[in-house]
Write a protein that holds these residues in place. Structure first.
Motif, PDB file in Angstrom:
ATOM      1  N   ASP A  73      40.361 -40.648 -14.636  1.00 17.68           N
ATOM      2  CA  ASP A  73      40.736 -40.622 -13.220  1.00 17.68           C
ATOM      3  C   ASP A  73      40.500 -39.271 -12.566  1.00 17.68           C
ATOM      4  O   ASP A  73      40.897 -39.035 -11.426  1.00 17.68           O
ATOM      5  N   GLY A  74      39.840 -38.354 -13.304  1.00 18.50           N
ATOM      6  CA  GLY A  74      39.518 -37.054 -12.744  1.00 18.50           C
ATOM      7  C   GLY A  74      40.590 -35.994 -12.892  1.00 18.50           C
ATOM      8  O   GLY A  74      40.385 -34.842 -12.500  1.00 18.50           O
ATOM      9  N   THR A  75      41.738 -36.357 -13.462  1.00 23.02           N
ATOM     10  CA  THR A  75      42.805 -35.385 -13.638  1.00 23.02           C
ATOM     11  C   THR A  75      42.516 -34.499 -14.852  1.00 23.02           C
ATOM     12  O   THR A  75      41.748 -34.873 -15.753  1.00 23.02           O
ATOM     13  N   VAL A  76      43.134 -33.331 -14.877  1.00 27.20           N
ATOM     14  CA  VAL A  76      42.949 -32.384 -15.979  1.00 27.20           C
ATOM     15  C   VAL A  76      44.130 -32.521 -16.944  1.00 27.20           C
ATOM     16  O   VAL A  76      45.273 -32.234 -16.571  1.00 27.20           O
ATOM     17  N   PRO A  77      43.891 -32.980 -18.156  1.00 26.46           N
ATOM     18  CA  PRO A  77      44.999 -33.154 -19.105  1.00 26.46           C
ATOM     19  C   PRO A  77      45.494 -31.804 -19.616  1.00 26.46           C
ATOM     20  O   PRO A  77      44.784 -30.791 -19.525  1.00 26.46           O
ATOM     21  N   PRO A  78      46.695 -31.758 -20.169  1.00 24.69           N
ATOM     22  CA  PRO A  78      47.192 -30.500 -20.734  1.00 24.69           C
ATOM     23  C   PRO A  78      46.406 -30.111 -21.977  1.00 24.69           C
ATOM     24  O   PRO A  78      45.793 -30.963 -22.631  1.00 24.69           O
ATOM     25  N   ARG A  79      46.402 -28.833 -22.263  1.00 22.42           N
ATOM     26  CA  ARG A  79      45.732 -28.351 -23.464  1.00 22.42           C
ATOM     27  C   ARG A  79      46.403 -28.945 -24.704  1.00 22.42           C
ATOM     28  O   ARG A  79      47.620 -29.138 -24.741  1.00 22.42           O
ATOM     29  N   ARG A  80      45.593 -29.205 -25.744  1.00 26.18           N
ATOM     30  CA  ARG A  80      46.102 -29.880 -26.936  1.00 26.18           C
ATOM     31  C   ARG A  80      46.541 -28.858 -27.984  1.00 26.18           C
ATOM     32  O   ARG A  80      45.799 -28.505 -28.894  1.00 26.18           O
ATOM     33  N   TYR A  81      47.765 -28.367 -27.807  1.00 21.51           N
ATOM     34  CA  TYR A  81      48.355 -27.520 -28.831  1.00 21.51           C
ATOM     35  C   TYR A  81      49.821 -27.891 -28.991  1.00 21.51           C
ATOM     36  O   TYR A  81      50.449 -28.407 -28.069  1.00 21.51           O
ATOM     37  N   TYR A  82      50.351 -27.642 -30.183  1.00 24.42           N
ATOM     38  CA  TYR A  82      51.708 -28.062 -30.518  1.00 24.42           C
ATOM     39  C   TYR A  82      52.724 -27.133 -29.861  1.00 24.42           C
ATOM     40  O   TYR A  82      52.550 -25.911 -29.848  1.00 24.42           O
ATOM     41  N   ARG A  83      53.756 -27.740 -29.322  1.00 23.96           N
ATOM     42  CA  ARG A  83      54.844 -26.990 -28.684  1.00 23.96           C
ATOM     43  C   ARG A  83      56.116 -27.220 -29.502  1.00 23.96           C
ATOM     44  O   ARG A  83      56.854 -28.170 -29.259  1.00 23.96           O
ATOM     45  N   PRO A  84      56.382 -26.375 -30.502  1.00 23.21           N
ATOM     46  CA  PRO A  84      57.519 -26.595 -31.403  1.00 23.21           C
ATOM     47  C   PRO A  84      58.844 -26.600 -30.647  1.00 23.21           C
ATOM     48  O   PRO A  84      59.063 -25.775 -29.747  1.00 23.21           O
ATOM     49  N   VAL A  85      59.706 -27.520 -30.999  1.00 23.82           N
ATOM     50  CA  VAL A  85      61.003 -27.621 -30.335  1.00 23.82           C
ATOM     51  C   VAL A  85      61.775 -26.310 -30.414  1.00 23.82           C
ATOM     52  O   VAL A  85      62.320 -25.847 -29.399  1.00 23.82           O
ATOM     53  N   PRO A  86      61.871 -25.649 -31.584  1.00 26.28           N
ATOM     54  CA  PRO A  86      62.625 -24.393 -31.638  1.00 26.28           C
ATOM     55  C   PRO A  86      62.059 -23.312 -30.709  1.00 26.28           C
ATOM     56  O   PRO A  86      62.815 -22.523 -30.139  1.00 26.28           O
ATOM     57  N   VAL A  87      60.733 -23.288 -30.560  1.00 24.58           N
ATOM     58  CA  VAL A  87      60.117 -22.284 -29.684  1.00 24.58           C
ATOM     59  C   VAL A  87      60.398 -22.609 -28.228  1.00 24.58           C
ATOM     60  O   VAL A  87      60.779 -21.728 -27.435  1.00 24.58           O
ATOM     61  N   MET A  88      60.221 -23.872 -27.861  1.00 25.58           N
ATOM     62  CA  MET A  88      60.392 -24.248 -26.459  1.00 25.58           C
ATOM     63  C   MET A  88      61.859 -24.164 -26.022  1.00 25.58           C
ATOM     64  O   MET A  88      62.151 -24.141 -24.817  1.00 25.58           O
ATOM     65  N   ALA A  89      62.775 -24.130 -26.981  1.00 20.82           N
ATOM     66  CA  ALA A  89      64.191 -23.981 -26.653  1.00 20.82           C
ATOM     67  C   ALA A  89      64.639 -22.526 -26.711  1.00 20.82           C
ATOM     68  O   ALA A  89      65.818 -22.236 -26.524  1.00 20.82           O
ATOM     69  N   SER A  90      63.685 -21.620 -26.958  1.00 17.70           N
ATOM     70  CA  SER A  90      64.025 -20.211 -27.116  1.00 17.70           C
ATOM     71  C   SER A  90      63.588 -19.393 -25.906  1.00 17.70           C
ATOM     72  O   SER A  90      62.936 -19.905 -24.983  1.00 17.70           O
ATOM     73  N   ALA A  91      63.910 -18.117 -25.946  1.00 17.69           N
ATOM     74  CA  ALA A  91      63.507 -17.203 -24.873  1.00 17.69           C
ATOM     75  C   ALA A  91      62.009 -16.919 -24.898  1.00 17.69           C
ATOM     76  O   ALA A  91      61.480 -16.308 -23.970  1.00 17.69           O
ATOM     77  N   HIS A  92      61.330 -17.380 -25.952  1.00 22.93           N
ATOM     78  CA  HIS A  92      59.888 -17.119 -26.098  1.00 22.93           C
ATOM     79  C   HIS A  92      59.036 -18.244 -25.520  1.00 22.93           C
ATOM     80  O   HIS A  92      57.806 -18.173 -25.609  1.00 22.93           O
ATOM     81  N   ALA A  93      59.645 -19.269 -24.949  1.00 24.86           N
ATOM     82  CA  ALA A  93      58.905 -20.463 -24.528  1.00 24.86           C
ATOM     83  C   ALA A  93      57.781 -20.126 -23.551  1.00 24.86           C
ATOM     84  O   ALA A  93      56.628 -20.546 -23.745  1.00 24.86           O
ATOM     85  N   ASN A  94      58.089 -19.395 -22.491  1.00 28.09           N
ATOM     86  CA  ASN A  94      57.059 -19.078 -21.493  1.00 28.09           C
ATOM     87  C   ASN A  94      55.950 -18.225 -22.074  1.00 28.09           C
ATOM     88  O   ASN A  94      54.759 -18.454 -21.804  1.00 28.09           O
ATOM     89  N   SER A  95      56.315 -17.223 -22.885  1.00 29.93           N
ATOM     90  CA  SER A  95      55.300 -16.360 -23.495  1.00 29.93           C
ATOM     91  C   SER A  95      54.405 -17.158 -24.441  1.00 29.93           C
ATOM     92  O   SER A  95      53.198 -16.921 -24.537  1.00 29.93           O
ATOM     93  N   TYR A  96      55.010 -18.111 -25.130  1.00 30.22           N
ATOM     94  CA  TYR A  96      54.252 -18.926 -26.083  1.00 30.22           C
ATOM     95  C   TYR A  96      53.199 -19.757 -25.363  1.00 30.22           C
ATOM     96  O   TYR A  96      52.011 -19.748 -25.736  1.00 30.22           O
ATOM     97  N   THR A  97      53.614 -20.499 -24.338  1.00 31.55           N
ATOM     98  CA  THR A  97      52.653 -21.350 -23.622  1.00 31.55           C
ATOM     99  C   THR A  97      51.607 -20.503 -22.898  1.00 31.55           C
ATOM    100  O   THR A  97      50.421 -20.855 -22.894  1.00 31.55           O
ATOM    101  N   GLU A  98      52.027 -19.386 -22.322  1.00 32.21           N
ATOM    102  CA  GLU A  98      51.072 -18.516 -21.623  1.00 32.21           C
ATOM    103  C   GLU A  98      50.016 -17.983 -22.585  1.00 32.21           C
ATOM    104  O   GLU A  98      48.814 -17.964 -22.283  1.00 32.21           O
ATOM    105  N   THR A  99      50.459 -17.556 -23.776  1.00 31.89           N
ATOM    106  CA  THR A  99      49.523 -17.001 -24.751  1.00 31.89           C
ATOM    107  C   THR A  99      48.574 -18.071 -25.272  1.00 31.89           C
ATOM    108  O   THR A  99      47.365 -17.837 -25.404  1.00 31.89           O
ATOM    109  N   CYS A 100      49.103 -19.245 -25.587  1.00 36.54           N
ATOM    110  CA  CYS A 100      48.236 -20.325 -26.067  1.00 36.54           C
ATOM    111  C   CYS A 100      47.203 -20.715 -25.013  1.00 36.54           C
ATOM    112  O   CYS A 100      46.028 -20.964 -25.333  1.00 36.54           O
TER     113      CYS A 100
END
Length: 523
Positions: free
Chosen positions: A111-138
């Motif tokens: 449909d022309g949309t851009v899907p999210p990048r295919r990398y794993y987002r671990p629950v412990p990381v995404m629930a931590s203070a490092h979540a934004n830095s993790y996704t930004e770096t990946c």
């Protein structure tokens, strides 16, 4: 000509269309029945097979029966970090998505949309203070992966013009493969991949047992999902179309169609009776902790050395020294040589204590680990994670893996001079520094999950123990011109280091010459 009554008449045939556990019982009854397998299979049902397995496999411990039940599995959208834990089992066959022939960059949806990048987002990381830095770096690592692959493709196009005897399609494929060979160094180990797995029920049960005790929550979760997949109805790609044909039958023939459907049994279960007793035991759960404590006591004065070699070859010296060294290797980030020098100077009783710690709390069904496979040719390797992913396939070797860490630094692609000339070195170094910085920021809070952000350029330490036959196979296969330059250099170093000590032992081994430019089109 042989006749059916001829006592020497052979009957050799393939078997298909049966649930794995029914087939396993049919095979197992060869040793317990005088009947032909055709007669045996004609009488078997899934219920009777389950009763047989409950008695012989689970009751009497005749695990060889479970070798006859073969299960095919698909593991989709698992991280590369988890895929290496999944594939760390010898008695299975795997096929994983290639980093050479497949780009890991996202593609536009229908449909022309851009899907999210295919990398794993671990629950412990995404629930931590490092979540934004993790996704930004990946995200930045994937951006750099795309930039570097495009940069190198254009550089190779200018440096290696298309030969007249090569089609445009073949030429484009070679440029893509070579550029992805370089760009893959920047993929985070969190990158999602797919793999196929064919195993006996016995091997699968052992794999699930080990995975349930892994440090990463993702791997433990995958283990539970594998257990469910192997005990529930399996995916049959023909089931829906066959069911549609049967339902389309004339109403008067519906009972006949239902009978056919029941006999076809379109939704076989994998191995529900055989995949049992996979819960962690005290021996395996506490082994890592015990060995960490022993290592901290015995090796407390050691530190990581600078400029360590990519491959270091060792001879077996003494079974007890080799075993104690191997047990400590798993629990540290030190080189095999550092550890063995300490162990050699220990009193005999101190070495005995290390070995005793390796088997404490061992129950009647606990299998001792790979450190006990001592002897042979010993190679302590320090290679990039991408090369490790390829050489890990040699599962007949004994492989002892230290955890992935940034302590050993990062590896530049072997063709780094070309990368510099192409203008890609800045892309590479910038993202390596960013990923390494985030890893160090995360490792105190999330020591295991921090590894997801490390790129494939990360240097990883692995001990390979093998006999001369396996060395021959590894060198001759992995030094071929179609292989990745990184692991080609590793196996070359293995061979050369053995040759300096035992030249006649390896005089038969055929090492393919390594020349990047000459090999460019040999793929």
């Amino acid at each position: 000509m042989s006749t059916p009554t001829d006592p020497n008449a052979r009957d050799i045939f393939a078997i298909t269309g049966l649930p794995p556990e029914v087939l396993a019982v049919g095979m197992a009854k060869y040793s317990r029945s005088a009947a032909s397998i055709k007669e045996t299979l004609a009488e078997l049902t899934e219920e009777k097979s389950a009763e047989f397995h409950e008695k012989w496999v689970l009751g009497y411990g005749d695990a060889s029966v479970a070798d006859m039940a073969v299960v095919a599995l698909a593991c989709e959208n698992v991280s590369m970090l988890a895929s290496k834990a999944i594939e760390d089992h010898r008695l299975a066959s795997y096929q994983e998505k290639s980093t050479r022939y497949q780009s890991f960059e996202r593609k536009l949806a229908a449909d022309g949309t851009v899907p999210p990048r295919r990398y794993y987002r671990p629950v412990p990381v995404m629930a931590s203070a490092h979540a934004n830095s993790y996704t930004e770096t990946c995200e930045k690592m994937f951006d750099a992966y795309v930039d570097l692959s495009q940069t190198m493709a254009e550089y190779y196009r200018q440096t290696y013009p298309k030969p007249e005897d090569v089609t445009e399609k073949m030429y484009a494929a070679k440029l893509k493969a070579r550029s992805l060979d370089i760009a893959r160094y920047l993929l985070p180990t969190a990158t999602l991949t797919n793999l196929g797995w064919i195993s006996s029920a016995r091997g699968l049960r052992r794999a699930i047992f080990k995975m349930k005790q892994h440090d990463l929550d993702e791997v433990r979760t995958v283990a539970r999902e594998l257990e469910a997949a192997a005990t529930n109805p399996a995916h049959n790609p023909h089931a829906q179309e066959i069911e549609a044909l049967l339902l389309a039958a004339d109403p008067s023939a519906r009972p006949f169609a239902e009978g056919i459907k029941a006999k076809l049994n379109l939704q076989y279960k994998g191995a529900p009776t055989l995949i049992k007793y996979t819960d962690p035991t005290p021996y395996k759960k506490d082994l890592r902790r015990r060995m960490h404590q022993v290592a901290a006591t015995v090796l407390g004065d050691l530190h990581i050395l600078d400029d360590e070699p990519r491959v270091a070859f060792y001879e077996a010296v003494h079974p007890e020294i080799d075993l104690a060294t191997s047990l400590l290797y798993d629990a540290t980030n030190f080189s095999y040589g550092q550890i063995r020098r300490v162990v050699e100077d220990l009193p005999i009783l101190a070495r005995a204590d290390i070995i005793a710690a390796g088997t404490a709390d061992r129950g009647p069904f606990d299998v001792i680990g790979r450190p006990y496979e001592v002897g042979g040719l010993i190679f302590d390797t320090l290679m990039d994670y991408g090369a490790f992913r390829d050489l890990q396939r040699h599962r007949m070797c004994t492989q002892l893996n230290q955890p992935l860490t940034s302590l050993h630094g990062f590896e530049e692609p072997p063709e780094s001079m070309g990368m510099e000339q192409a203008g890609g070195l800045d892309i590479f170094e910038t993202i390596i520094q960013k990923a390494g910085g985030l890893y160090r920021a995360m490792e105190t809070d999330l020591p295991y999950e921090a590894s997801y952000v490390l790129p494939m350029a990360t240097r990883k330490r692995t001990l390979f123990i093998m006999n001369p036959r396996e060395l021959t196979h590894m060198v001759e296969l992995r030094s071929k011109s179609g292989g990745h330059m990184s692991y080609r250099e590793v196996v070359r170093d293995m061979l050369e280091q053995v040759r300096t000590v035992y030249p006649h032992l390896v005089q038969h081994i055929r090492l393919a010459p390594i020349d990047f430019s000459a090999d460019f089109y040999k793929r």
